[in-house]
Enzyme design. Structure first.
Site, PDB file in Angstrom:
ATOM      1  N   ASP A   1       1.320  -1.064  -0.299  1.00 49.50           N
ATOM      2  CA  ASP A   1      -0.414  -0.106   0.509  1.00 49.50           C
ATOM      3  C   ASP A   1       1.214   1.390  -0.045  1.00 49.50           C
ATOM      4  O   ASP A   1       2.116   1.616   0.460  1.00 49.50           O
ATOM      5  CB  ASP A   1      -0.834   0.238   1.082  1.00 49.50           C
ATOM      6  CG  ASP A   1      -1.825  -0.408   1.627  1.00 49.50           C
ATOM      7  OD1 ASP A   1      -1.845  -1.798   0.259  1.00 49.50           O
ATOM      8  OD2 ASP A   1      -2.802  -0.588   2.173  1.00 49.50           O
TER       9      ASP A   1
ATOM     10  N   HIS B   1       4.259  -2.504   2.921  1.00 46.72           N
ATOM     11  CA  HIS B   1       4.019  -0.697   2.395  1.00 46.72           C
ATOM     12  C   HIS B   1       5.194  -0.957   1.242  1.00 46.72           C
ATOM     13  O   HIS B   1       6.643  -0.841   1.935  1.00 46.72           O
ATOM     14  CB  HIS B   1       3.652   0.057   3.136  1.00 46.72           C
ATOM     15  CG  HIS B   1       2.471   0.626   4.310  1.00 46.72           C
ATOM     16  ND1 HIS B   1       2.893  -1.010   5.123  1.00 46.72           N
ATOM     17  CD2 HIS B   1       1.504   0.358   4.124  1.00 46.72           C
ATOM     18  CE1 HIS B   1       1.327  -0.565   5.689  1.00 46.72           C
ATOM     19  NE2 HIS B   1       0.665   0.639   5.079  1.00 46.72           N
TER      20      HIS B   1
HETATM   21 ZN    ZN Z   1      -2.275   3.323   2.883  1.00 42.62          ZN
END
Ligand code: ZN
Length: 439
Positions: free
Chosen positions: A255, A396
């Site tokens: 993400d 991430h």
């Molecule tokens: Zn996020």
């Protein structure tokens, strides 16, 4: 003999000079990176995006402003009692660089708090000449003697767009021909933007007032055109991922990117011949379009993670739709890609999101907490312990440590017998399993 020796020595020195010229380190020009900070704390949610230009003076200015915003946010807000009432700080950016290296940056600071009647907005702008590393003012951009025509345009636009909210006497006071009265402005290849804090024009107008003027109509001193982005070709043919639906699968998801670390992550995935899904933020798509093209060519999947990481589940329907659709549109326009999945920010979903998007909503089942944990081995442990068939792992692609951890995670999960799938493939596998027995 002596003469020959001198000639040989001469040739040797010349070749040394030539070789050293090739080897001598040129002052490498670093590309602007987009930095992202996302925090999901019990007291507040924070999402900050800003450019790092590698022009020291400019970066210091931006970073010190961001630190100030962060501190003042926590001084005034960020002490909510309930998770759904948490205060939110969102800083987004606009970045533009002309072919002559004139840089325009606007940071939008947005605060959502139950202490406020409306979410609050304000803007900070920065202009720099990247060649001279000097700050630029409005007077460096406009022909002074013709600036009156610009003010006339601003007045007309304001009266058209904000007629109901503006007091005309305030407007006349504001629109003077002194450049100093226009401290907030930015530009891109099509428009010049002037920003006015709402309180100078009307008392209860909830938004920042923005006047957008087409570049070609303005008496500018310099050209604001942009270099065409170079298209990066990906080398080597990548085979399609072949999955055996009878064997266990796991989906890696990333993400908050793309970022300066996304390229490293997709190269690691390629090294192990596996694919993953990247839930991207629309605001960074243009600046990292090359790496996104490469990611698509490597058969990774792209999903939608909103435009600038606002907390989707409490936005109005129109702002929510804008966050999702703007990202769909920019991916379509820049890399010809249409995501099928939406991952709501902060993992927070409600019926309003479900009802107002055609995208399928995907969360995760394993959180590596790589945004918080700095120790690579701890991240690896989180991503490889008790992993079950069909798990979706959250990471991430905005941290170097996540890339380093990934390089260890993949071989361990492979060793445990997992195949790596994208979210679409995971859905496909689940469908097929309706007919096939899993080993
Ligand atoms: Zn996020």
């Amino acid at each position: 003999m002596k003469k020959k020796g001198i000639i040989i020595l001469g040739l040797f020195i010349i070749s040394l000079i030539i070789v050293s010229c090739f080897l001598c380190p040129k002052k490498e020009e670093k590309k602007t990176e987009i930095m992202t900070i996302v925090e999901d704390n019990p007291d507040a949610v924070i999402s900050i995006h800003y450019p790092k230009t590698h022009i020291q003076r400019l970066d210091q200015k931006i970073e010190s402003d961001i630190v100030k915003q962060y501190i003042s946010f926590y001084e005034q807000y960020g002490n909510s009692d309930y998770l759904m009432d948490r205060d939110e700080l969102n800083i987004d950016y606009q970045y533009y660089e002309t072919e002559d290296k004139v840089i325009s940056i606007a940071l939008t600071v947005y605060i959502h708090s139950y202490k406020l009647q409306y979410p609050s907005w304000h803007i900070k702008t920065y202009h720099f000449n990247g060649k001279t590393e000097k700050e630029m003012q409005l007077k460096d951009l406009f022909q002074e003697e013709k600036f009156g025509t610009v003010i006339d345009k601003i007045r007309t636009m304001m009266m058209e767009e904000y007629r109901d909210s503006i007091l005309p006497e305030n407007l006349e006071q504001l629109l003077s021909d002194d450049f100093i009265h226009y401290p907030y402005f930015s530009f891109d290849q099509d428009y010049f933007y002037f920003y006015f804090p709402e309180e100078v024009l009307a008392s209860d107008y909830p938004e920042m007032i923005t006047v957008k003027l087409p570049i070609e109509e303005l008496p500018l001193k310099i050209k604001l055109s942009k270099n065409k982005p170079k298209q990066v070709q990906t080398s080597g043919k990548i085979e399609e991922n072949i999955i055996d639906p009878k064997k266990p699968v796991v989906a890696l998801t990333f993400d908050d990117g793309p970022s300066a670390y996304t390229n490293e992550i997709i190269e690691i995935l390629k090294k192990y011949e596996v694919c993953a899904t990247f839930f991207v933020l629309g605001n960074k798509v243009e600046d990292y379009q090359d790496v996104l093209r490469k990611s698509i060519a490597y058969h990774n999947e792209l999903g939608n993670h909103s435009y600038n990481h606002k907390w989707l589940s409490r936005l109005s329907i129109s702002s929510l739709k804008e966050q999702v659709e703007k990202t769909q549109q920019i991916l379509k326009d820049t890399v010809s890609y249409q995501p099928k999945y939406l991952r709501p920010t902060y993992g927070s979903v409600n019926d309003r999101i479900r009802k107002n998007t055609d995208l399928k909503i995907v969360l995760w089942t394993v959180d590596t907490k790589d945004w918080k944990i700095k120790n690579i081995d701890r991240i690896v442990e989180k991503a490889t312990t008790n992993i079950k068939d069909g798990d979706i792992i959250l990471m991430h692609d905005i941290f170097e440590r996540s890339a380093k951890a990934l390089d260890k995670i993949i071989p361990i999960l492979k060793e445990q017998g997992f195949q790596f799938v994208t979210i679409s493939e995971l859905e496909e596998v689940k469908k097929l399993r309706g007919y096939i027995q899993v080993e």
